[in-house]
Enzyme design. Structure first.
Site, PDB file in Angstrom:
ATOM      1  N   ILE A 119       0.818  -1.213   0.000  1.00 16.73           N
ATOM      2  CA  ILE A 119       0.000   0.000   0.000  1.00 16.73           C
ATOM      3  C   ILE A 119       0.852   1.263   0.000  1.00 16.73           C
ATOM      4  CG2 ILE A 119      -1.986  -1.053   1.118  1.00 16.73           C
ATOM      5  CD1 ILE A 119      -0.998   0.115   3.769  1.00 16.73           C
ATOM      6  N   ALA A 121      11.270   6.128   1.676  1.00 17.87           N
ATOM      7  CA  ALA A 121      12.728   6.116   1.678  1.00 17.87           C
ATOM      8  C   ALA A 121      13.296   5.011   2.551  1.00 17.87           C
ATOM      9  CB  ALA A 121      13.248   7.471   2.150  1.00 17.87           C
ATOM     10  N   LYS A 161       9.111  -0.541   2.459  1.00 22.35           N
ATOM     11  CA  LYS A 161       7.856  -0.809   1.755  1.00 22.35           C
ATOM     12  C   LYS A 161       6.801  -1.184   2.799  1.00 22.35           C
ATOM     13  CE  LYS A 161       8.208  -2.914  -2.143  1.00 22.35           C
ATOM     14  NZ  LYS A 161       8.415  -3.958  -3.192  1.00 22.35           N
ATOM     15  N   VAL A 162       5.551  -0.734   2.582  1.00 26.72           N
ATOM     16  CA  VAL A 162       4.483  -0.933   3.554  1.00 26.72           C
ATOM     17  C   VAL A 162       3.411  -1.845   2.958  1.00 26.72           C
ATOM     18  CG1 VAL A 162       2.787   0.183   5.036  1.00 26.72           C
ATOM     19  CG2 VAL A 162       4.939   1.349   4.520  1.00 26.72           C
ATOM     20  N   ASP A 186      11.435  14.600  10.579  1.00 27.17           N
ATOM     21  CA  ASP A 186      10.926  14.397   9.215  1.00 27.17           C
ATOM     22  C   ASP A 186       9.414  14.585   9.178  1.00 27.17           C
ATOM     23  OD1 ASP A 186      11.094  13.942   6.516  1.00 27.17           O
ATOM     24  OD2 ASP A 186      11.092  11.763   6.670  1.00 27.17           O
TER      25      ASP A 186
END
Length: 1012
Positions: free
Chosen positions: A703, A707, A710-711, A825
């Protein structure tokens, strides 16, 4: 002399010579400072222990004391030094001046390493401002017998002001601005009888604290600065006894009650009184005319009522009066025309009535007059620019009448003229059209008549020309196309005739062209290659003829196109499909042919009405052809198209299916090859195992990707969904960064419990792979929703709630975590949204705990953060403070208000912050920056104030940015008192129209700056 004696003699001489050439004690103490601090910029390069004395070293000043040179001053301001306070300095016996301002001095001043401060007994001046000092204020400072100047501002000192701070024997200046001091402002500060300046602003003091009446005992006080201290209650009348006070600043508090008459009676030396942004009420007191030094009064943004005192403009040196956005009634005293010093007069947003004195401007060096949003009437005084200095005349939303005086048309110093929504009439004097420095000319909403004069060619700086809703007539002169800065030309609802001048096509900065509801004729312009910034084109309800030029499809930022109600014919150019339009209306013309495929959807059903020649599903069948011939022509082409399409689909499905099965088999084999070696660390009670997580790591469950990893979305057997972040990297040079990110996020999130911080359920680690399992957020990230086609789902109340949620999450990190956490961030993609669009701060892969360790925090070796969100000072110094997060959060607020990304080709070389500031400065109203998807008329007041907060957060100076705790408070104040988590209350339309200032941005949270 024998040989042994001669040898001994020469040895003694050598020893004496070497001793006389070695560095003295003061130099050695300073070398201890150099060795104890990091000097990344090598500012102390010429500090050399081979010198006899340090008197020629950078930052060191010596004077002759007891017949020898001795160090009396150490000034290392802005040297970039890092480390704890150098206690060895206090071994310099004659040190009277010490400044370490604007460095990275860290740690506490109460621990053993810095307790030597009490030994600096010769100090007169101590400045440790703009550093990273933490902990309580040191008690020992009050024991310095000669100290006159103490500045500890812009650090992170916590706790109350200690009682010892009421015992300085000779202190003149005490500055503790921008710290984290708590409790109330103590009354014992009234014991500092020698004090001349007391500055405690912008600390999170007790929100129920009051101004101690004991401060009236400071008979020598010249400056009292208590802005943003959470103060409530009345202004003590006793402050009127401060006869030496020159500057009084009590802004950004919640003070109530009346302005004491005693201030007018006793502040004999006062130069500046600033009381804006409080809740003061009652009439403005009389008697200030006795204050012979007073130059500036600002009590705007309060609840003052009653009439202005008759003697207000008799103050002999008054040059600036700001009483805007109150409830003041009655007429402006006639004495305003007698003032010989008045430069700025801001009374907008009140309930003033009556007319202006006929000789206003005859005596005063007026440069700015803003009387907008009142109930004033009568004519503009002919003498208003007699002194030839007037730059801004703002009279929006009143009942002024009559014509424009010729004197105003000769006022060549004018830069901004706003006369909108009054009852003016008559022709505009030719000179007004061509004033050389005017960049905003607002004439809309009146009864002006006559033509646009050709003299407009002289208005070289004109950027905004609004003249809609009048009775202007005649043609648009070609000279209007010679204005290089013109951004907005709005002349709707007039009687303009003739063609659109081709010269308009050469305006490279034109962003809005609105000429609807006139009687314009001729064709649309085709020479429009220069319109690279045009966002709005409205030519509806004219008599325009010809075809729609294909060149319109090449305009890169056009999002509003209305050509309805004309006599346009021909086909709709297919090039229009290149545009990303929020509004398209081509109805009520004579267009024919086929509707471009992109616009054959329900969303554009009303865009093509009453064009009987159009062909398409939205406009009926094409006329002029027999039905059978059309059907036969289509059938052959459709048959071949279907055959090729089906063949291609079959081959594609087979190939993709084979690849997918092979990849899934490989991926499962890799992850599950040795499940027993996976380590699960939980932070909450779990209803699943690591094996269940591993089984969900398929590519079809991805989904997101960023950086650091991956999710995946993992739907568990219980039906619950979680988000799984798999960190990047397998090569050795990536593993270290991956491990650091993993450890930082686990260390941070594992101990956090807050409703606005994303919940970390557990971690799964393996020597070749690391996973983080979060709560699943159904609506994804704010960035994805805001900057995609889903942005329309975020109305203003939702956006406000998102800003408040994220602010509360960040406030928890900065103020409630021990040690405090700086995210590093913050961006819209790291703010996740649950099913109800509640916001959570996420992604702590680069978060750092700001701990006061022995060696102090280091500057980062690389810049962490994302382009467009990085604070200016961080990009240059790599200095990590909570102010960096506040800047980034301010950018997020600007995203919520504007709907634009932090970096966009539309901005050129600017970022979002610079674009918003420049646009507000050039255009003067928030309409040009607010997202067009928002209902601006309904929420203008709330949007203006939130935008102000965003701009305050993105101040270029870190010291000017409020703390996150203060930001939360400001946002809550917009949401109403009944429900701290409520959405902002929309005003009724009638009330909005009464209070609106033609889009003027309220300076609600600004200090010493005017952005409109």
């Amino acid at each position: 002399m024998g040989f042994p004696l001669r040898l001994l003699f020469f040895t003694l001489l050598s020893l004496l010579a070497s001793y006389s050439l070695s560095l003295n004690n003061e130099g050695r103490y300073l070398m201890d400072l150099k060795n104890g601090l990091e000097d990344p910029s090598n500012m102390l390069a010429n500090w050399d222990d081979r010198d006899r004395t340090p008197c020629n070293w950078t930052g060191i000043t010596c004077t002759t004391t007891s017949d020898e040179l001795s160090v009396t001053s150490v000034d290392l301001t802005n040297y970039g030094l890092v480390g704890p306070f150098p206690a060895s300095l206090c071994r310099l016996p004659n040190l009277s001046f010490l400044s370490l301002q604007l460095n990275f001095i860290n740690g506490s001043l109460t621990n053993s390493s810095s307790s030597g401060l009490s030994s600096c007994t010769s100090l007169l001046h101590l400045d440790l401002s703009l550093n990273l000092l933490v902990g309580p204020l040191p008690d020992s400072l009050s024991s310095l017998p000669l100290l006159r100047h103490l500045d500890l501002s812009s650090n992170n000192f916590t706790g109350p002001i200690p009682p010892s701070f009421g015992m300085f024997p000779r202190l003149h200046n005490l500055t503790l601005v921008y710290n984290l001091l708590t409790s109330a402002i103590p009354s014992f500060l009234g014991n500092l009888s020698t004090l001349r300046q007391l500055s405690l602003s912008y600390n999170p003091f007790d929100p129920a604290g009051t101004i101690p009446p004991s401060l009236a005992n400071l008979s020598s006080l010249q400056t009292l600065w208590l802005a943003g201290c959470g103060l409530v209650g009345p202004i003590p009348p006793a402050l009127g006894s401060l006869a030496s006070l020159a500057n009084l600043d009590l802004t950004f508090n919640s003070l109530t009650g009346r302005i004491p008459n005693e201030l007018a009676a006793g502040l004999a030396s006062i130069v500046q009184i600033e009381l804006y942004n409080n809740s003061l009420s009652g009439p403005f007191p009389s008697g200030f005319s006795n204050l012979t030094a007073l130059r500036r009064i600002d009590a705007s943004l309060n609840h003052l009522d009653g009439q202005l005192p008759a003697d207000l403009f008799d103050i002999p040196l008054l040059d600036s009066l700001h009483l805007y956005q109150n409830r003041i009634t009655g007429e402006i005293p006639p004495g305003v025309s007698r003032s010989k010093t008045l430069v700025e007069l801001r009374l907008f947003g009140n309930r003033l009535t009556g007319t202006l004195p006929a000789d206003l401007g005859n005596n005063s060096p007026l440069m700015l007059i803003d009387l907008s949003d009142n109930q004033l009437s009568g004519e503009i005084p002919a003498s208003i620019c007699d002194r030839g200095l007037l730059q801004e005349l703002l009279l929006i939303d009143n009942s002024f009448s009559g014509s424009i005086p010729d004197g105003l048309a000769r006022c060549r110093t004018l830069t901004r003229v706003r006369l909108s929504n009054n009852k003016f009439s008559g022709d505009i004097p030719p000179g007004l059209w061509g004033l050389p420095h005017v960049w905003l000319l607002g004439l809309d909403g009146n009864s002006f008549s006559g033509p646009i004069s050709q003299t407009i060619s002289g208005a070289h700086n004109l950027s905004i020309l609004t003249m809609s809703d009048n009775g202007f007539s005649g043609s648009i002169p070609p000279e209007i196309g010679h204005l290089p800065s013109l951004y907005q030309f709005s002349a709707a609802n007039n009687g303009l005739t003739g063609p659109i001048p081709p010269s308009l096509g050469s305006l490279a900065k034109l962003g809005q062209l609105d000429l609807h509801n006139n009687s314009l004729t001729g064709g649309l312009l085709t020479n429009i290659d220069s319109w690279a910034k045009l966002a709005l084109l409205n030519l509806a309800d004219n008599d325009l003829t010809g075809t729609i030029p294909p060149q319109l499809g090449n305009l890169p930022v056009l999002n509003y196109l209305d050509l309805s109600g004309n006599i346009l014919d021909g086909e709709i150019p297919t090039q229009l499909q290149n545009l990303k339009l929020d509004r398209l209306n081509l109805s009520n013309n004579q267009l024919s042919g086929s509707i471009p495929p992109m616009y054959k959807s329900e969303a554009y059903r009303t865009s093509f009405l009453n064009n009987p020649g159009l062909c398409g599903e939205l406009a009926g069948l094409c006329p002029g052809l027999p039905k059978d011939s059309r059907r036969h022509g289509r059938s052959t082409s459709l048959l071949f198209a279907l055959i090729f399409a089906l063949a291609g689909i079959i081959v594609l499905v087979i190939g993709v299916g084979w690849f997918y099965l092979r990849y899934r088999k490989f991926n499962k084999a890799k992850l599950g090859s040795n499940k027993s070696k996976w380590t699960l660390t939980s932070f909450h009670k779990l209803g699943f195992s690591e094996y269940e997580i591993l089984d969900c790591l398929d590519e079809d469950n991805v989904i997101g990707s960023g950086a650091s990893g991956k999710v995946y979305k993992a739907v568990l057997s219980s039906g619950e969904a979680v988000a799984v972040k798999k960190l990047w990297g397998s090569a050795k040079n990536v593993d270290k960064a991956k491990d650091d990110a993993f450890k930082a996020e686990v260390a941070t999130l594992g101990k956090i419990r807050h409703k606005n911080i994303v919940k970390l359920w557990c971690t799964c680690s393996h020597k070749e792979c690391k996973l983080l399992v979060y709560e699943y957020m159904p609506n994804g990230s704010l960035g994805d929703v805001l900057h995609s086609g889903k942005g329309g789902a975020l109305d203003w109340p939702t956006r406000y709630k998102i800003a408040l949620d994220a602010a509360e999450g960040l406030s928890y990190l900065h103020h409630d975590c021990v040690p405090a956490i700086v995210h590093r961030d913050i961006k819209s993609n790291n703010i996740l949204l649950d099913a109800g669009f509640g916001a959570r701060v996420a992604d702590f892969g680069v978060a750092k705990a700001m701990e006061a360790v022995e060696n102090g925090p280091k500057s980062m070796s690389v810049i962490a953060g994302s382009c467009g969100y990085i604070a200016p000072e961080y990009a240059y110094t790599l200095r990590v403070t909570e102010k960096s997060d506040i800047y980034s959060f301010g950018v997020v607020i600007l995203e919520l208000v504007t709907g634009k990304r932090p970096i966009d080709p539309e901005f050129g070389e600017k970022d979002l912050v610079k674009w918003v500031c420049d646009t507000l400065e050039e255009k003067g109203i928030i309409d040009h920056v607010v997202d067009t998807k928002l209902d601006l008329p309904l929420y203008k007041e709330e949007i203006s104030k939130v935008l102000s907060i965003g701009l305050l957060c993105t101040s270029s100076l870190p010291i000017s940015r409020p703390s996150m705790r203060r930001i939360v408070k400001m946002l809550l104040e917009l949401g109403g008192e009944d429900d701290a988590n409520s959405k902002p209350k929309a005003k009724q339309q009638q009330q909005q129209q009464e209070q609106e200032q033609d889009g003027k941005l309220s300076p609600y949270y600004f200090e010493d700056q005017d952005v409109v």
